[in-house]
Design an enzyme around this catalytic site. Structure first.
Site, PDB file in Angstrom:
ATOM      1  N   HIS A 167       0.022  -5.134  17.469  1.00 48.34           N
ATOM      2  CA  HIS A 167       0.387  -5.192  16.054  1.00 48.34           C
ATOM      3  C   HIS A 167       1.396  -6.294  15.799  1.00 48.34           C
ATOM      4  O   HIS A 167       1.257  -7.108  14.878  1.00 48.34           O
ATOM      5  CB  HIS A 167       0.948  -3.843  15.586  1.00 48.34           C
ATOM      6  CG  HIS A 167       1.116  -3.780  14.098  1.00 48.34           C
ATOM      7  ND1 HIS A 167       2.258  -4.207  13.463  1.00 48.34           N
ATOM      8  CD2 HIS A 167       0.262  -3.385  13.119  1.00 48.34           C
ATOM      9  CE1 HIS A 167       2.096  -4.058  12.156  1.00 48.34           C
ATOM     10  NE2 HIS A 167       0.897  -3.565  11.919  1.00 48.34           N
ATOM     11  N   HIS A 188      -1.623  -8.980   7.296  1.00 48.08           N
ATOM     12  CA  HIS A 188      -1.124  -8.187   6.162  1.00 48.08           C
ATOM     13  C   HIS A 188      -1.137  -9.042   4.885  1.00 48.08           C
ATOM     14  O   HIS A 188      -1.361 -10.242   4.951  1.00 48.08           O
ATOM     15  CB  HIS A 188       0.296  -7.700   6.436  1.00 48.08           C
ATOM     16  CG  HIS A 188       0.354  -6.810   7.632  1.00 48.08           C
ATOM     17  ND1 HIS A 188       0.614  -7.278   8.891  1.00 48.08           N
ATOM     18  CD2 HIS A 188       0.117  -5.482   7.766  1.00 48.08           C
ATOM     19  CE1 HIS A 188       0.567  -6.279   9.758  1.00 48.08           C
ATOM     20  NE2 HIS A 188       0.252  -5.175   9.106  1.00 48.08           N
ATOM     21  N   HIS A 197      -6.764  -3.155  10.658  1.00 53.09           N
ATOM     22  CA  HIS A 197      -6.166  -1.906  11.143  1.00 53.09           C
ATOM     23  C   HIS A 197      -7.228  -0.912  11.592  1.00 53.09           C
ATOM     24  O   HIS A 197      -6.991  -0.118  12.491  1.00 53.09           O
ATOM     25  CB  HIS A 197      -5.249  -1.294  10.081  1.00 53.09           C
ATOM     26  CG  HIS A 197      -3.961  -2.054   9.913  1.00 53.09           C
ATOM     27  ND1 HIS A 197      -3.862  -3.149   9.095  1.00 53.09           N
ATOM     28  CD2 HIS A 197      -2.748  -1.905  10.505  1.00 53.09           C
ATOM     29  CE1 HIS A 197      -2.619  -3.628   9.170  1.00 53.09           C
ATOM     30  NE2 HIS A 197      -1.919  -2.897  10.014  1.00 53.09           N
ATOM     31  N   HIS A 318       1.592   2.842   1.506  1.00 54.95           N
ATOM     32  CA  HIS A 318       1.579   2.455   2.924  1.00 54.95           C
ATOM     33  C   HIS A 318       2.924   1.886   3.366  1.00 54.95           C
ATOM     34  O   HIS A 318       3.504   2.329   4.355  1.00 54.95           O
ATOM     35  CB  HIS A 318       0.454   1.437   3.172  1.00 54.95           C
ATOM     36  CG  HIS A 318       0.704   0.546   4.338  1.00 54.95           C
ATOM     37  ND1 HIS A 318       1.210  -0.728   4.199  1.00 54.95           N
ATOM     38  CD2 HIS A 318       0.580   0.765   5.671  1.00 54.95           C
ATOM     39  CE1 HIS A 318       1.371  -1.260   5.400  1.00 54.95           C
ATOM     40  NE2 HIS A 318       0.991  -0.382   6.310  1.00 54.95           N
ATOM     41  N   HIS A 322       6.077   3.570   5.895  1.00 52.41           N
ATOM     42  CA  HIS A 322       6.660   2.887   7.056  1.00 52.41           C
ATOM     43  C   HIS A 322       8.180   2.924   6.967  1.00 52.41           C
ATOM     44  O   HIS A 322       8.866   3.291   7.924  1.00 52.41           O
ATOM     45  CB  HIS A 322       6.239   1.405   7.073  1.00 52.41           C
ATOM     46  CG  HIS A 322       4.976   1.118   7.808  1.00 52.41           C
ATOM     47  ND1 HIS A 322       4.916   0.989   9.166  1.00 52.41           N
ATOM     48  CD2 HIS A 322       3.714   0.900   7.354  1.00 52.41           C
ATOM     49  CE1 HIS A 322       3.669   0.698   9.523  1.00 52.41           C
ATOM     50  NE2 HIS A 322       2.917   0.649   8.440  1.00 52.41           N
ATOM     51  N   PHE A 338       7.652  -4.676  11.108  1.00 53.82           N
ATOM     52  CA  PHE A 338       6.328  -5.048  11.605  1.00 53.82           C
ATOM     53  C   PHE A 338       6.264  -5.221  13.122  1.00 53.82           C
ATOM     54  O   PHE A 338       5.281  -4.874  13.743  1.00 53.82           O
ATOM     55  CB  PHE A 338       5.854  -6.338  10.941  1.00 53.82           C
ATOM     56  CG  PHE A 338       5.209  -6.122   9.610  1.00 53.82           C
ATOM     57  CD1 PHE A 338       4.163  -5.223   9.464  1.00 53.82           C
ATOM     58  CD2 PHE A 338       5.617  -6.836   8.492  1.00 53.82           C
ATOM     59  CE1 PHE A 338       3.541  -5.037   8.232  1.00 53.82           C
ATOM     60  CE2 PHE A 338       5.002  -6.658   7.256  1.00 53.82           C
ATOM     61  CZ  PHE A 338       3.969  -5.757   7.128  1.00 53.82           C
ATOM     62  N   HIS A 351      -1.521   5.318   9.928  1.00 53.38           N
ATOM     63  CA  HIS A 351      -2.640   4.423   9.624  1.00 53.38           C
ATOM     64  C   HIS A 351      -3.993   5.118   9.673  1.00 53.38           C
ATOM     65  O   HIS A 351      -4.945   4.649   9.036  1.00 53.38           O
ATOM     66  CB  HIS A 351      -2.603   3.169  10.496  1.00 53.38           C
ATOM     67  CG  HIS A 351      -1.894   2.057   9.780  1.00 53.38           C
ATOM     68  ND1 HIS A 351      -2.529   1.223   8.895  1.00 53.38           N
ATOM     69  CD2 HIS A 351      -0.582   1.719   9.759  1.00 53.38           C
ATOM     70  CE1 HIS A 351      -1.646   0.393   8.376  1.00 53.38           C
ATOM     71  NE2 HIS A 351      -0.457   0.661   8.879  1.00 53.38           N
TER      72      HIS A 351
END
Ligand code: C2O
Length: 568
Positions: A167, A188, A197, A318, A322, A338, A351
């Site tokens: 990732h 992204h 994803h 989303h 996070h 990230f 996810h």
């Protein structure tokens, strides 16, 4: 750096069989190689060719990046999907604020062989349960699989940290775009968010299943869009479990209710979290997600700068989840940044729900188009290590249907479908009596305080047919933020209620938000917010202007280039 662009996909067919190549000039003086089926001779026509550039390199893929066994096939004319990254061109990245190399290195192990991945025939479905409904037996299996993943040798690409780094590498600007070392790959804030994803979880799930020798194993999904599932699932918050991660916000462990509108600070009106969450989901999945681009994110292809624009779910619930889970620090590890987010197993539960929402959105579309047909999207390739530690090249076109990929989700209620937000003040002429300045005179603007502007509507009193044919969209362009910060601002239309923390009302049109990265750079992006239904609900379809309020909620220096209404 060579000044050209190359569009290709790599296959193992001999070069001799390939068609002729033509270089097309692109804006910005770049060159694009494409296949011209009509040419009968083997001539290569080259316009505006960079003298320093060797033709042989072009044919062999920029100096034979992929080695002799992998030769080139050239995509049809004008096709420019992002090519899979070249792992040998992965760099650690630089902190642009300090000029120093990053203190993490998330580049993957190298492999000499890359195989084009074919979806295996589905004999038995993998089953993805809702995490809050999972049985003891399932949890024990999942824990064991994660434990085994953690105990694989550190350089095994299936090892837990290696998988977390997958990732990091795809989103921390560590891969060059093939053909242009000045551009980086970022999956992204663009139309690759859902498919990339999906592949990432697909292989993660298969690796776990293989480790416990269960080919029906599926990842659990954290059902945060349902009040029943809005608490961190117990399997992840048990501190003696291998699923546990200590780098989380301690105030958000159970029984805290997940805040899908989290903006870095705890909700001002805790009793409103659930109604906010439900209307928010309605907006992201229905009201503002009519066009493919608005749900998936904007087009990103060869030669484009990263971050053309995120879709509704990506920038909304989303991102909020996070940062809600990650530590309450500026950098928000692990889930809230990230580079580190894959180190928390809850990432995969989170996810899996995002992935499920993709399927739900497609199901709700009925006969409307469910995905792009643009080959720049469908033919995009990524590289992953599969459950056998084989490096494979996958394509977006294979992600369109989770059933064909061999997994399905436990059926659960979709409670937000009816949570259409209601108008707080339903009346026309709010804008014209507000005394706010017109947008033209205000932008570009630094968003260091609340900004209110009048935005003209090129069309008003649109008929039902007009509205069916074209969505009225508010576009906010030239959004510039620091990529190292958690950023959020909210957007309201004709809002006379000055509490920007009440969100379950029609006047709330959505947000922009972004997670921090390890590297720091200025990100330039845009968003689009659907207005058609919102204007109906506010009863101001005959108005010439709308009043737009932008409320910064988190994140360093934000500037905005412009704002306008379009019809598409
Ligand atoms: Cu790749 Cu939720 O981030």
């Amino acid at each position: 750096m060579a000044a050209f662009l190359v569009s290709w996909s790599i296959v193992t067919t001999p070069l001799a069989k390939q068609s002729q190549f033509v270089l097309h000039e692109k804006r910005n003086n770049r060159l694009l190689v494409s296949c011209d089926q009509n040419q009968t001779d083997n001539k290569i026509s080259i316009e505006n060719f960079d003298e320093k550039f060797e033709r042989r390199n072009l044919l062999l893929g920029m100096g034979g990046l992929y080695g002799a066994s992998n030769l080139l096939s050239i995509s049809p004319a004008f096709a420019t999907p992002i090519a899979a990254p070249d792992f040998t061109k992965c760099s650690r990245g630089t902190n642009l604020n300090t000029g120093q190399p990053l203190d993490v290195n998330c580049c993957p192990p190298l492999s000499t062989e890359i195989i084009d991945y074919k979806l295996p025939p589905v004999t038995k479905m993998r089953f993805r349960p809702a995490a809050h409904l999972a049985t003891e037996e399932y949890i024990a299996k999942f824990e064991r699989a994660v434990e085994l993943m953690k105990s694989l040798p550190a350089d095994d690409p299936r090892n837990f940290m290696q998988q977390a780094n997958v990732h990091c590498a795809y989103c921390n600007l560590t891969y060059e775009q093939v053909g242009d070392s000045d551009l980086r790959i970022q999956i992204h804030n663009c139309w690759h968010f859902f498919p990339w994803h999906r592949w990432y979880l697909y292989f993660y799930e298969r690796i776990l299943g293989k480790l416990i020798d269960d080919h029906t194993f599926g990842l659990p999904f954290w059902n945060w869009d349902n009040p029943e599932g809005m608490v961190m699932p117990a399997m992840f918050s048990n501190s003696s479990s291998p699923l546990y991660n200590s780098r989380r916000n301690v105030n958000h462990l159970p029984p805290a209710t997940a805040d899908l509108a989290f903006s870095g600070k705890d909700a001002k009106h805790p009793s409103k979290i659930i109604p906010h969450n439900l209307t928010l989901m309605y907006r992201e999945m229905i009201r503002h997600a009519r066009h493919l681009e608005d749900f998936y994110g904007a087009k990103y292809s060869t030669g484009s700068k990263p971050n053309p624009g995120p879709g509704t779910v990506e920038r909304g619930s989303h991102t909020a989840m996070h940062s809600w889970v990650g530590e309450a620090t500026r950098t928000g590890e692990d889930m809230g940044n990230f580079y580190s987010t894959g180190r928390d197993t809850l990432f995969f539960g989170h996810h899996a729900n995002v992935d499920r929402l993709w399927t739900v959105w497609q199901d709700l579309r009925g006969s409307k188009s469910k995905h792009f047909t643009d080959t720049d999207w469908l033919n995009t390739n990524f590289l992953f290590y599969d459950e056998n530690a084989q490096l494979v090249r996958v394509k977006v076109a294979d992600t369109l249907d989770n059933i064909k990929m061999g997994y399905d989700f436990q059926k659960v209620d979709i409670p937000w479908q009816k949570n259409k937000p209601k108008a707080h003040v339903k009346k026309s002429k709010v804008a014209s009596t507000s005394g706010a300045p017109s947008a033209d005179s205000v932008f570009p603007v630094k968003l260091d305080k609340v900004v209110k502007v009048l935005v003209p509507r090129p069309q008003k009193s649109r008929s039902k047919k007009d509205k069916e044919n074209e969505e009225e969209l508010l576009t906010i362009e030239g959004i510039e933020v620091d990529s190292a910060e958690f950023v959020k601002f909210d957007v309201f239309v004709n809002d006379e209620d000055d509490d920007p923390y009440v969100l379950d009302k029609a006047e709330y049109a959505g947000c922009f938000s972004q997670l921090p990265h390890k590297n720091s750079s200025r990100v330039k992006t845009k968003i689009r917010l659907g207005l058609t239904e919102l204007l109906e609900d506010l009863d101001c379809e005959d108005d010439e202007y709308i009043l737009v309020t932008l409320v910064p909620k988190a994140g360093g220096e934000i500037s905005i280039g412009g704002i306008k209404i379009i019809y598409v």
